[in-house]
Design an enzyme around this catalytic site. Structure first.
Site, short mmCIF file in Angstrom:
data_model
loop_
_atom_site.label_atom_id
_atom_site.label_comp_id
_atom_site.label_asym_id
_atom_site.label_seq_id
_atom_site.Cartn_x
_atom_site.Cartn_y
_atom_site.Cartn_z
CG HIS A 101 -1.44 1.20 1.60
ND1 HIS A 101 -1.46 2.55 2.40
CD2 HIS A 101 -2.64 2.16 0.54
CE1 HIS A 101 -1.89 3.05 2.60
NE2 HIS A 101 -2.68 2.94 1.54
CB SER A 102 0.65 4.41 -0.35
OG SER A 102 1.27 5.86 0.60
CG MET A 103 7.34 4.27 1.10
SD MET A 103 8.12 4.93 2.75
CE MET A 103 7.42 3.05 3.93
CG HIS A 265 -3.44 6.70 0.11
ND1 HIS A 265 -3.14 6.45 -0.67
CD2 HIS A 265 -2.44 6.98 0.93
CE1 HIS A 265 -2.03 6.02 -1.09
NE2 HIS A 265 -1.47 6.75 0.72
#
Length: 293
Positions: A101-103, A265
């Protein structure tokens, strides 16, 4: 399905992790986002395990219950890639599915592109490219980092007299999240100190990057991915809304399958329903690609 708590000695530091399911089953390694921890997959990991996978979610260095990096070291993307590879080695994962997820998704892209023989399938949740900067911006980026690093020594982490205040503060962090989601992250993200509670995470995580990849660098990694890849985009997330046109350009000519899902997000964490939507897409994709080596 309760999680098993793991400690992985990488030599230079020890990572905390959570595991679900039977270690004899096909492995999935989960990577969380910046300033989050493995609890971000509380709705996702047990369902993946119940579907027939051995699922391990890491607390990346400086996050959750994992060690902080030594004095003088930083938190750069390529170091995370190395740490994840070492963790996979310690777990005995010769080949594995990588989800982030994300980073965590960005780390997954870098590792998958660099060592395609290790990553069988790549699952991305609202994460693909790192923030980039061009050559002429490099001196200013380094200056920003050096000034922030000097100022960090005079800063103290906030102390919240009540746990609930910390939970509410976490709701307003990067990619605002629900109270339920913040509670889950705070389980591994808080520690008791004199006067209340503060964050376990390393303060150095908040420093700006001294050097960023250029856009050409970042795109080269995306284009190098060989593993079947699924990108789940949050309709109110950090990729689809602000970068829609750029994203279409990035994905053009790649084999990355992408779908838009309702939510912000942290769509996989904000609610059990959001987690279910993410898992359904992941399992459908994995089933479609299960015969691949």
């Amino acid at each position: 399905m309760p999680a098993e708590q793991l400690r992985l000695d990488l030599g230079h530091l020890t990572l905390a992790a959570q595991a679900w399911g039977n270690p004899e089953l096909p492995p999935i390694l989960l990577l969380h986002g910046w300033l989050d921890n493995s609890a971000t997959f509380v709705h996702v990991a047990p369902q993946l395990a119940a579907a027939g996978y051995y699922v391990v979610a890491l607390d990346l260095p400086g996050h959750g219950l994992s060690d902080h990096r030594a004095v003088g070291c930083g938190y750069w993307l390529w170091d995370y890639v190395s740490d994840v590879l070492l963790a996979a080695d310690r777990l005995g994962f010769t080949q594995f599915t990588l989800a982030g997820h994300s980073m965590g998704g960005i780390i997954g892209v870098l590792l998958s592109a660099s060592l395609p023989e290790r990553v069988q399938r790549l699952l991305l949740i609202d994460g693909l490219l790192p923030y980039t900067a061009e050559a002429d911006e490099a001196p200013q980026k380094l200056a920003d980092f050096l000034r922030a690093q000097e100022a960090l020594g005079g800063k103290r982490k906030p102390v919240y007299p009540e746990r609930e205040l910390a939970v509410k503060a976490r709701m307003q962090g990067v990619g605002s999240i629900t109270y339920e989601a913040a509670e889950h992250l705070c389980e591994r993200g808080l520690e008791a100190v004199e006067g209340g509670f503060t964050w376990r995470s390393d303060a150095r995580l908040t420093l700006p990057s001294p050097l960023r990849l250029s856009r050409a660098h970042a795109l080269a990694f995306v284009q190098r991915i060989e593993a079947p890849t699924l990108l789940l985009l949050a309709e109110q997330g950090m990729l689809l809304t602000p970068l829609k046109q750029q994203l279409e350009t990035v994905l053009a000519g790649t084999h990355i399958e992408h779908h838009n899902l309702p939510g912000g997000h942290h769509l996989h964490l904000d609610s059990a329903e959001g987690g279910q939507l993410v898992v359904e897409q992941m399992l459908k994709f994995l089933a479609k690609n299960e015969s691949l080596p």
